[in-house]
Design a protein around this motif. Structure first.
Motif, PDB file in Angstrom:
ATOM      1  N   LEU A   1       0.773  -1.128  -0.057  1.00  0.00           N
ATOM      2  CA  LEU A   1      -0.236  -0.016  -0.066  1.00  0.00           C
ATOM      3  C   LEU A   1       0.830   1.274  -0.157  1.00  0.00           C
ATOM      4  CD1 LEU A   1      -2.907  -0.958   2.569  1.00  0.00           C
ATOM      5  CD2 LEU A   1      -2.670  -1.520   0.388  1.00  0.00           C
ATOM      6  N   VAL A   2       0.743   2.006  -1.080  1.00  0.00           N
ATOM      7  CA  VAL A   2       1.486   3.317  -1.020  1.00  0.00           C
ATOM      8  C   VAL A   2       0.579   4.144  -1.753  1.00  0.00           C
ATOM      9  CG1 VAL A   2       3.935   2.496  -1.364  1.00  0.00           C
ATOM     10  CG2 VAL A   2       2.502   2.251  -3.286  1.00  0.00           C
ATOM     11  N   SER A   3       1.053   5.697  -1.971  1.00  0.00           N
ATOM     12  CA  SER A   3       0.159   6.445  -2.598  1.00  0.00           C
ATOM     13  C   SER A   3       0.821   7.011  -3.715  1.00  0.00           C
ATOM     14  CB  SER A   3      -0.125   7.546  -1.634  1.00  0.00           C
ATOM     15  OG  SER A   3      -1.407   6.859  -0.750  1.00  0.00           O
ATOM     16  N   GLY A   4       1.911   6.553  -3.957  1.00  0.00           N
ATOM     17  CA  GLY A   4       2.580   6.880  -5.397  1.00  0.00           C
ATOM     18  C   GLY A   4       1.809   6.225  -6.314  1.00  0.00           C
ATOM     19  N   MET A   5       1.885   6.809  -7.521  1.00  0.00           N
ATOM     20  CA  MET A   5       1.153   6.692  -8.631  1.00  0.00           C
ATOM     21  C   MET A   5       1.501   5.961  -9.785  1.00  0.00           C
ATOM     22  SD  MET A   5      -2.312   7.188  -8.978  1.00  0.00           S
ATOM     23  CE  MET A   5      -3.142   6.357 -10.137  1.00  0.00           C
ATOM     24  N   GLU A   6       1.003   5.048 -10.362  1.00  0.00           N
ATOM     25  CA  GLU A   6       1.504   4.273 -11.585  1.00  0.00           C
ATOM     26  C   GLU A   6       0.974   5.095 -12.722  1.00  0.00           C
ATOM     27  OE1 GLU A   6       3.575   1.637 -12.407  1.00  0.00           O
ATOM     28  OE2 GLU A   6       3.204   2.829 -14.274  1.00  0.00           O
ATOM     29  N   LEU A   7       1.803   5.736 -13.410  1.00  0.00           N
ATOM     30  CA  LEU A   7       1.431   6.681 -14.571  1.00  0.00           C
ATOM     31  C   LEU A   7       1.807   6.202 -15.711  1.00  0.00           C
ATOM     32  CD1 LEU A   7       2.882  10.135 -12.913  1.00  0.00           C
ATOM     33  CD2 LEU A   7       0.530   9.311 -12.920  1.00  0.00           C
ATOM     34  N   GLY A   8       2.450   5.004 -15.664  1.00  0.00           N
ATOM     35  CA  GLY A   8       2.773   4.085 -16.799  1.00  0.00           C
ATOM     36  C   GLY A   8       4.084   4.018 -16.858  1.00  0.00           C
ATOM     37  N   GLN A   9       4.899   4.796 -15.900  1.00  0.00           N
ATOM     38  CA  GLN A   9       6.280   5.001 -15.946  1.00  0.00           C
ATOM     39  C   GLN A   9       7.089   3.875 -15.171  1.00  0.00           C
ATOM     40  OE1 GLN A   9       4.276   5.620 -13.461  1.00  0.00           O
ATOM     41  NE2 GLN A   9       5.260   6.903 -11.685  1.00  0.00           N
ATOM     42  N   GLY A  10       6.171   2.937 -14.592  1.00  0.00           N
ATOM     43  CA  GLY A  10       6.581   1.582 -14.050  1.00  0.00           C
ATOM     44  C   GLY A  10       6.781   1.626 -12.597  1.00  0.00           C
TER      45      GLY A  10
ATOM     46  N   LEU B   1      -3.465   0.717  -5.893  1.00  0.00           N
ATOM     47  CA  LEU B   1      -3.436   2.107  -6.431  1.00  0.00           C
ATOM     48  C   LEU B   1      -3.808   2.993  -5.195  1.00  0.00           C
ATOM     49  CD1 LEU B   1      -5.445   1.549  -9.759  1.00  0.00           C
ATOM     50  CD2 LEU B   1      -3.279   2.929  -9.550  1.00  0.00           C
ATOM     51  N   PRO B   2      -3.700   4.170  -5.253  1.00  0.00           N
ATOM     52  CA  PRO B   2      -3.825   5.205  -3.916  1.00  0.00           C
ATOM     53  C   PRO B   2      -5.466   5.182  -3.556  1.00  0.00           C
ATOM     54  CG  PRO B   2      -2.338   6.201  -5.422  1.00  0.00           C
ATOM     55  CD  PRO B   2      -2.913   4.875  -6.085  1.00  0.00           C
ATOM     56  N   ASP B   3      -5.469   5.263  -2.234  1.00  0.00           N
ATOM     57  CA  ASP B   3      -6.703   5.370  -1.705  1.00  0.00           C
ATOM     58  C   ASP B   3      -6.419   6.157  -0.387  1.00  0.00           C
ATOM     59  OD1 ASP B   3      -8.952   5.637  -0.137  1.00  0.00           O
ATOM     60  OD2 ASP B   3      -9.588   3.671  -0.727  1.00  0.00           O
ATOM     61  N   THR B   4      -6.720   7.559  -0.169  1.00  0.00           N
ATOM     62  CA  THR B   4      -6.055   8.330   0.709  1.00  0.00           C
ATOM     63  C   THR B   4      -6.515   7.723   2.235  1.00  0.00           C
ATOM     64  OG1 THR B   4      -7.678   9.989   0.776  1.00  0.00           O
ATOM     65  CG2 THR B   4      -5.652  10.503  -0.353  1.00  0.00           C
TER      66      THR B   4
ATOM     67  N   ARG C   1      -7.009   4.605   2.853  1.00  0.00           N
ATOM     68  CA  ARG C   1      -6.360   3.249   3.313  1.00  0.00           C
ATOM     69  C   ARG C   1      -4.773   3.069   3.163  1.00  0.00           C
ATOM     70  NH1 ARG C   1     -11.636   0.501   1.811  1.00  0.00           N
ATOM     71  NH2 ARG C   1     -12.959   1.920   2.836  1.00  0.00           N
ATOM     72  N   ASN C   2      -4.469   3.905   2.028  1.00  0.00           N
ATOM     73  CA  ASN C   2      -2.908   3.799   1.704  1.00  0.00           C
ATOM     74  C   ASN C   2      -2.247   5.134   2.495  1.00  0.00           C
ATOM     75  OD1 ASN C   2      -4.460   2.576   0.116  1.00  0.00           O
ATOM     76  ND2 ASN C   2      -2.881   2.691  -1.614  1.00  0.00           N
ATOM     77  N   PRO C   3      -0.905   4.769   3.028  1.00  0.00           N
ATOM     78  CA  PRO C   3      -0.213   5.916   3.434  1.00  0.00           C
ATOM     79  C   PRO C   3       0.107   6.850   2.847  1.00  0.00           C
ATOM     80  CG  PRO C   3       1.155   4.096   3.239  1.00  0.00           C
ATOM     81  CD  PRO C   3      -0.105   3.552   2.834  1.00  0.00           C
ATOM     82  N   TYR C   4       0.518   8.014   3.406  1.00  0.00           N
ATOM     83  CA  TYR C   4       1.066   9.305   2.809  1.00  0.00           C
ATOM     84  C   TYR C   4       1.966   9.221   1.631  1.00  0.00           C
ATOM     85  CZ  TYR C   4       2.116  14.051   2.283  1.00  0.00           C
ATOM     86  OH  TYR C   4       2.289  15.384   1.537  1.00  0.00           O
ATOM     87  N   GLU C   5       1.804   9.926   0.599  1.00  0.00           N
ATOM     88  CA  GLU C   5       2.906  10.160  -0.283  1.00  0.00           C
ATOM     89  C   GLU C   5       2.582  11.435  -0.635  1.00  0.00           C
ATOM     90  OE1 GLU C   5       5.560   8.723  -2.160  1.00  0.00           O
ATOM     91  OE2 GLU C   5       5.570  10.937  -2.931  1.00  0.00           O
ATOM     92  N   TRP C   6       3.782  12.335  -0.737  1.00  0.00           N
ATOM     93  CA  TRP C   6       3.147  13.853  -1.210  1.00  0.00           C
ATOM     94  C   TRP C   6       2.658  13.878  -2.736  1.00  0.00           C
ATOM     95  CZ3 TRP C   6       7.454  16.431  -4.526  1.00  0.00           C
ATOM     96  CH2 TRP C   6       6.794  17.811  -4.815  1.00  0.00           C
ATOM     97  N   GLN C   7       3.580  13.549  -3.641  1.00  0.00           N
ATOM     98  CA  GLN C   7       2.785  13.553  -4.865  1.00  0.00           C
ATOM     99  C   GLN C   7       3.728  12.687  -5.771  1.00  0.00           C
ATOM    100  OE1 GLN C   7       1.476  17.340  -6.481  1.00  0.00           O
ATOM    101  NE2 GLN C   7       3.037  18.056  -5.565  1.00  0.00           N
ATOM    102  N   THR C   8       3.321  12.025  -7.038  1.00  0.00           N
ATOM    103  CA  THR C   8       4.154  11.489  -7.917  1.00  0.00           C
ATOM    104  C   THR C   8       4.500  12.603  -8.914  1.00  0.00           C
ATOM    105  OG1 THR C   8       3.018   9.534  -7.629  1.00  0.00           O
ATOM    106  CG2 THR C   8       4.133   9.389  -9.401  1.00  0.00           C
ATOM    107  N   VAL C   9       5.371  13.189  -8.567  1.00  0.00           N
ATOM    108  CA  VAL C   9       5.884  14.113  -9.649  1.00  0.00           C
ATOM    109  C   VAL C   9       7.583  14.183  -9.343  1.00  0.00           C
ATOM    110  CG1 VAL C   9       3.902  15.697  -9.479  1.00  0.00           C
ATOM    111  CG2 VAL C   9       5.827  15.788  -7.645  1.00  0.00           C
ATOM    112  N   ALA C  10       8.399  14.958 -10.091  1.00  0.00           N
ATOM    113  CA  ALA C  10       9.642  15.338  -9.933  1.00  0.00           C
ATOM    114  C   ALA C  10      10.570  14.230 -10.027  1.00  0.00           C
ATOM    115  CB  ALA C  10       9.993  15.873  -8.431  1.00  0.00           C
ATOM    116  N   SER C  11      10.041  13.141 -10.673  1.00  0.00           N
ATOM    117  CA  SER C  11      10.856  11.904 -10.808  1.00  0.00           C
ATOM    118  C   SER C  11      11.595  11.469  -9.796  1.00  0.00           C
ATOM    119  CB  SER C  11      12.158  12.097 -11.710  1.00  0.00           C
ATOM    120  OG  SER C  11      11.564  12.346 -13.172  1.00  0.00           O
ATOM    121  N   HIS C  12      10.774  11.479  -8.484  1.00  0.00           N
ATOM    122  CA  HIS C  12      11.423  11.319  -7.199  1.00  0.00           C
ATOM    123  C   HIS C  12      10.693   9.983  -6.401  1.00  0.00           C
ATOM    124  CE1 HIS C  12       7.678  12.340  -5.188  1.00  0.00           C
ATOM    125  NE2 HIS C  12       8.359  12.295  -3.785  1.00  0.00           N
ATOM    126  N   VAL C  13       9.672   9.257  -7.232  1.00  0.00           N
ATOM    127  CA  VAL C  13       9.082   8.236  -6.374  1.00  0.00           C
ATOM    128  C   VAL C  13       9.993   6.989  -6.421  1.00  0.00           C
ATOM    129  CG1 VAL C  13       6.714   9.122  -6.341  1.00  0.00           C
ATOM    130  CG2 VAL C  13       7.586   7.665  -8.261  1.00  0.00           C
TER     131      VAL C  13
END
Lengths: 778, 153, 293
Positions: A477-486, A510-513, A515-527
């Protein structure tokens, strides 16, 4: 280091089957039943006007219309970094297409027809479409209340102007260095607005119920950030806002932060008990989501005869459009990094976020780095020409290395830039001439380097839970997002490695705020880096719980136990093998019939505790705004038809230092996909506006993104691995970076082919022919 | 005025009342629960809504539902009725898609191509899928996966 | 999309009667790849749509009495799949291949393309150089209109109230010939033409030239045809011919290209097409369907 079994090996992506079978559910695929209502949005026809009156009475009378809402119902402001954006504008509209009011009705058709009955009196204001005009002292103010907006402490809006933020860097003494330089070159470069063009447009479905709960199903890169912004702006407790993210049909930064979803949220609050759908048309996707900033850049660079860069003055004038709520951070991030991947002792950077009456701009794959690298890497080639030095050599000579200090004074992280440059030069056969068999056509190569850091608040964070099930399989369970990047595959592999569990036994949710723990955002090539660290820690936590349980039950010292292929094994007893499914939920039975253990649940989180945004606003020195840089290089071989001016890219190569490629195949896919997205911006893509600020090409008829016929037949992706010390298995992100070298590499190839320098993209046939004509006339 | 239309959807007969101004894409998605064709552009320019009409790929977002009265429609759901096709297996193996939103449309176009021409070369593949937009992949693995099937057949 | 009544007549007679009755408040539907987009955008809002796809007699594609008869229901894909079209009407075949993409060509018809009468209609130059004839039916009877007289302005044709185009007739050429249609778009993928040029070279040094996307209507460049008549095509001759060819066109600037670029490219593409046609006449040109820009 231990030999890796999953990380670094190729695999079929774990979301692959869902996507090729159509099982992958996107937000619009979810059924919401007969109570579903639809939203039609009234858009501003003016780029800049005062709103004198809004009359919704006729629209309200239409059968099937449940409510009509506008700024008088929801006057709140919102924003990620600078709260300058309106759910609905109150007193003025600031761009064509801005939402002025919305109709909630039983069908989309009724809603759209009722929208036409809303009457708005506007008083037009002067329209600003260029940041160079908007920054003038007498320009009309787009945000007269700029001084009253909430803003994070590290952005500096300039009330009384159209400047939303300015980031300054001062290092060394540029004036002195220019005087002492052997060659100095200065020039302007221009990059226009482009759009993300994901195949899935923005969509949001919201449900507000009378118990005070707001649930949203959004196509988003940022479920927790959306929850935070909604909760904060609408004053709902965070626990009562739930954002559920389905698969996303392309994001590229466009679905980062929050956007049209705010309309859905407030619409739902007007009709409790009804799910409410807002789905953007392709035209709305062009007109009323974030675009990529337009940039006018002025670069002045000084070099010594031996090829050492001694000074850089970089002025960046960014058109952030009508809102800088997110785009101000693009301006900030690039301000810190506009030296590019070079060791430069004397630096002056001014990066301005300037409001105009164009659609709001925000995150776009590359976060401003593509735009400034166009000028910078074009300039690098031109300087090399002045020095009569090979441009690849020039780049290598000045490339930043581990011990150098970046522009804000912090030491550079480990980097494989030299290796990236070498490998790209080798792949493109740099220095080898290639002639077209067609006398009308001329071939040449072009090169560019690149770097980029994640642009984040200093306290961004990621968290992960790992849940075991009876058969020894896990759900991550994560809140990073699968955008296609893998992302899912990368997280699965990291957990697989630490738990020695095959990929078939792992699902990533997939994220559900809720149930899944915190993630800032899936941006910045940082996840991969940040959430990857969290997942790794969660896996280590779960592993410790497993070892602890087995140790207690069997009285074996933990240090003698290890995990292998879904089993616990012992170093001292080769016969000892305990499969996970025997105990990860129900524990281990003791001789007396009692049990030890219980459900295994790993948790992990990550926050970079060394990062700080506290810098001197006049110099940019004193903090640690960026966590690390990923470096790389790219090159192209092009063929130009001298009669038509058309450019065809025959071959492309790019190398990036991924630190450690968790899944090499998917890293290569990012390089290829990013290259092609970059190619679109180099050759064809540009949002065109008429004199009133209306977009002329809000569709794929006239906004051309690359097709299968327009991509190079040969694309060579190369992975370099110089480990990032704080990355999971040494990994750092590369996904955005892959776009960055493309625009300048193509422009450099054009100069190498024709001897003309084109300083604006896209490199259209018309510009090529005009440049050739100009050269002939000289 | 609503009218009844009858057509074959993925091998099964369908009878449904539609208004003449309803588009096939909306009828498939909203009334018949067939979700693989996607809304992408609404103007027939991206290929995400592709379905097979009597074996030929068409854009369901610019097709009126009344036009398919008496015809045969096949979507991705129909292609995989008897398990994964060779093409789907190849897409999976090649990691052909990233976000996956365009995948059903590409599967329709590539299926049509392979039905008409079991051994297309790379250029024919690129021509055949050039009306399907993908923003993620750069098309390399999509083309590679189709080429793989073309070589094996 | 506004609500409308939908009719699907099964005979031409029924169709002409309906079209006569509803006139300007109705629209004829073939492939719909243009009409449905215009209706969705609210640009066209008919009360009645008459779908011609139920009429068997409009489903015609055959070579008969020296003419290729392209019935109104014939799609571009059907033209591409036809060996008669490929062998005897290769410019029409080539133009069909460069229209949009497979998913559009499977539904869009040549007659629909011509009746939409957009300046960039890809099929028009090919029909112009092949002296095609438009056949229209109405309650009053049949009428034949040379394609060169068919277009009168952007989205405007000479068709009168109640007239339905039933087919396009294209005369066979008995002599040896070569032809080409070159479409210059912004890129190789699906696009509208910035410039489209069809040329035809018939043995005995007879030439035809037509343009699309560079004038209010697709046009035949007769003056340059006269100039070239009887001459061997050389680079020098084409350089002389270019300005004469360009007299036939009057491009505008829009989001797709500037007037200047269109003008310049019309010359380039005209010369390239003409050279290709001559090479094909001689039997050693590039294959029909090859991309020449």
């Amino acid at each position: 280091m231990k030999k890796l079994k999953y990380v670094g090996k190729n695999a079929v992506r774990i979301d692959g089957l869902a996507k090729i079978t159509g099982a992958a559910e996107y937000t619009d695929d979810i059924e919401f039943g007969p109570k579903l209502l639809f939203v039609g949005v009234l858009e501003s026809p003016y780029a800049h006007a005062l709103i004198k009156n809004i009359d919704t009475s006729e629209a309200e009378k239409v059968p099937g219309v449940r409510a009509v809402i506008s700024g008088k119902d929801f006057p709140e402001k919102f924003g990620l970094y600078l709260k300058d954006n309106s759910i609905f504008p109150i007193d003025r509209v600031r761009y064509v297409g801005e939402q002025v009011a919305a109709v909630i009705a039983t069908t989309q058709e009724i809603a759209d027809n009722a929208v036409k009955l809303i009457k708005v009196d506007y008083e037009p204001l002067p329209v600003l479409q260029s940041p160079l005009d908007a920054i003038k002292p007498d320009a009309v103010l787009i945000h007269p209340d700029l001084g009253s907006y909430e803003v994070v402490p590290w952005l500096y809006p300039q009330p009384g102007t159209n400047i939303a933020h300015v980031r300054k860097i001062r290092k060394g003494n540029v004036d002195k260095a220019f005087k002492e330089a052997d060659f100095v070159l200065e020039d302007w470069y221009h990059v226009p607005h482009v759009v993300h063009a994901p195949l899935e447009t923005h969509i949001s479905v919201s449900l507000f119920t009378l118990d005070g709960r707001l649930t949203m199903w959004n196509s988003t890169q940022s479920p927790h950030t959306q929850r935070n912004i909604i909760a904060h702006s609408l004053k709902i407790p965070h626990k009562d806002v739930r954002v559920i993210a389905s698969f996303v049909g392309g994001g590229f930064g466009g679905k980062a932060g929050i956007n049209m979803e705010v309309i859905g949220a407030v619409a739902a609050m007007k009709v409790p008990g009804h799910p409410v759908k807002v789905r953007w048309t392709r035209k709305q996707e062009f007109e009323n989501t974030s675009q990529r900033q337009e940039l006018y850049a002025h670069i002045k660079m000084g070099v010594k005869k031996d090829g050492t860069i001694t000074a850089l003055e970089h002025k960046l004038y960014w058109d952030v459009g009508a809102s800088a709520e997110y785009g101000s951070n693009v301006v900030n991030a690039t301000g810190f990094s506009a030296t590019g991947p070079y060791r430069i002792p004397n630096v002056s950077i001014d990066s301005y976020a300037i409001y105009t009456n164009r659609p709001p701009c925000g995150a776009y794959r590359g976060f401003g780095y593509s735009e400034f690298h166009f000028g910078l890497e074009s300039h690098i080639d031109r300087m090399a020409k002045m020095l009569k030095m090979d441009p690849v050599e020039f780049r290598k000579k000045n490339a930043i290395s581990r011990k150098d200090k970046v522009a804000y004074g912090v030491e550079m992280n480990p980097t494989g830039i030299q290796e990236c440059i070498d490998k790209v030069a080798e792949a493109i056969e740099w220095g080898k001439e290639d002639k077209s068999p067609d006398p009308n056509k001329i071939r040449a190569k072009g090169f560019a380097s690149a770097w980029k850091a994640p642009a984040m608040p200093p306290n961004e964070s990621s968290a992960a839970f790992i849940k075991f099930s009876e058969d020894g399989s896990i759900n991550i369970l994560v809140s990073g997002m699968e955008l296609g990047q893998g992302f899912m595959t990368a997280m699965a592999k990291i957990a697989a490695e630490e738990l020695s569990l095959p990929l078939e036994k792992i699902r990533v949710e997939l994220p559900d705020t809720d149930r899944n723990p915190y993630e800032w955002q899936t941006v910045a090539s940082h996840v991969t880096w940040s959430c990857g660290n969290a997942v790794r820690r969660a896996a280590i936590d779960a592993r410790n719980q497993i070892l602890e349980t087995v140790s207690r039950a069997y009285h074996i010292d933990k240090s003698n136990l290890y995990l292998e292929d879904g089993q616990v094994k012992s170093y001292t007893d080769s016969e000892f093998k305990l499969p996970f499914e025997n105990f990860v939920i129900n524990g281990i039975e003791m001789p007396d019939g009692t049990y030890r253990g219980g459900p295994i649940m790993g948790k992990g989180m990550f926050m970079p505790e060394f990062s700080s945004a506290k810098v001197n606003p006049e110099t940019g020195q004193g903090g640690h705004p960026n966590v690390h840089y990923t470096t790389g290089a790219g090159a192209v071989e092009i063929e130009i038809d001298k009669e038509t001016g058309r450019i065809k890219v025959l071959k492309a190569a790019e190398a990036f230092d991924a630190g450690k490629a968790i899944n090499p195949d998917l890293v290569k896919d990012q390089i290829v996909g990013g290259f092609v997205q970059g190619l679109g911006t180099a050759l064809w893509e540009e949002v065109k506006f008429d004199k009133n600020g209306r977009i002329l090409n809000p569709n794929f008829t006239d906004y051309k993104i690359p097709t299968a016929l327009d991509v190079p037949p040969v694309m060579i992706p190369i992975i370099v691995e110089v480990p990032q010390p704080d990355g999971p298995f040494g990994a750092r992100g590369i996904a955005e970076h892959t776009m960055i070298p493309v625009m300048p590499a193509v422009a450099n190839a054009v100069e190498n082919a024709l001897g003309v320098r084109i300083k604006s993209v896209p490199l259209t046939p018309e510009k090529i022919l005009n440049a050739l004509k100009e050269k002939e006339e000289k | 005025m609503k009218r009844e239309i009858n057509f074959t959807l993925n091998g099964d007969p369908v009878s449904i009342e539609v208004r003449p101004n309803e588009k096939l894409l909306d009828v498939l998605r909203d009334h018949l629960g067939v979700k693989s064709p996607k809304h992408g552009c609404g103007r027939g320019e991206c290929g995400a809504c592709s379905v097979l009409l009597n074996g030929k790929s068409i854009r369901s977002c610019i097709t009126l539902a009344v036009e398919v009265d008496g015809q045969e429609i096949v979507t991705l759901e129909g292609l995989e009725k008897n398990g994964l096709t060779d093409l789907q297996k190849s897409f999976l193996k090649h990691n052909a898609f990233q976000c996956g939103f365009c995948a059903p449309g590409f599967t329709i176009s590539a299926t049509e191509l392979l039905n008409n021409n079991p051994h297309p070369d790379e250029n024919e593949i690129r021509e055949a899928i050039s009306g399907n937009l993908c923003r993620c992949t750069g098309y390399k693995n999509i083309v590679g996966a189709i080429l793989d099937v073309a070589k094996k057949k | 999309m506004k609500e409308f009544d939908y009719y699907k007549p099964l005979t031409l007679k029924e169709a002409t009667a309906l079209y006569d009755r509803y006139g300007a408040s109705s629209k004829l539907l073939l492939g719909g790849t243009d009409l449905v987009v215009l209706m969705s955008d609210g640009v066209v809002n008919p009360d009645v749509v008459i779908d011609l796809k139920g009429i068997e007699e409009l489903k015609r594609l055959e070579l008969k009495d020296g003419f290729l008869h392209i019935g109104a229901r014939t799609t571009f894909s059907e033209l591409i799949e036809s060996s008669v079209v490929k062998e005897k009407f290769p410019i029409i075949w080539e133009a069909s291949r460069f229209i949009a993409s497979v998913g559009i060509r499977n539904k869009a018809t040549l007659v629909g393309n011509i009746c939409s009468a957009v300046p960039s209609a890809d099929s028009a130059p090919a029909l112009l150089v092949r002296d095609a004839v438009v056949v229209a039916a109405s309650e009053e009877g049949n009428r034949e209109i040379p394609i060169s007289e068919f277009f009168v302005g952007p989205r405007k044709t000479v068709l009168k109230k109640g007239e339905i185009v039933t087919e396009i007739k294209v005369p066979e050429i008995k002599n040896k010939f070569g032809g080409s249609y070159i479409k210059l778009g912004r890129y190789s993928g699906e696009d509208l033409a910035q410039v489209g040029v069809a040329t035809l070279a018939v043995e005995g040094n007879k030439y035809s030239v037509a343009f699309c996307a560079v004038a209010p209507v697709p046009v035949r460049a007769t003056e340059v045809e006269e100039f070239l008549k009887g001459k061997e095509i050389t680079d020098e001759l084409l350089n002389e011919a270019k300005p004469i060819a360009l007299k036939a066109i009057s491009p505008i600037s829009d989001v797709r290209a500037s007037k200047e670029y269109r003008m310049r490219m019309s010359g380039v593409v005209f010369a390239r097409s003409m050279k290709t046609s001559v090479l094909r006449l001689e039997g050693n040109g590039p294959e029909y369907g090859d991309r020449l820009v």
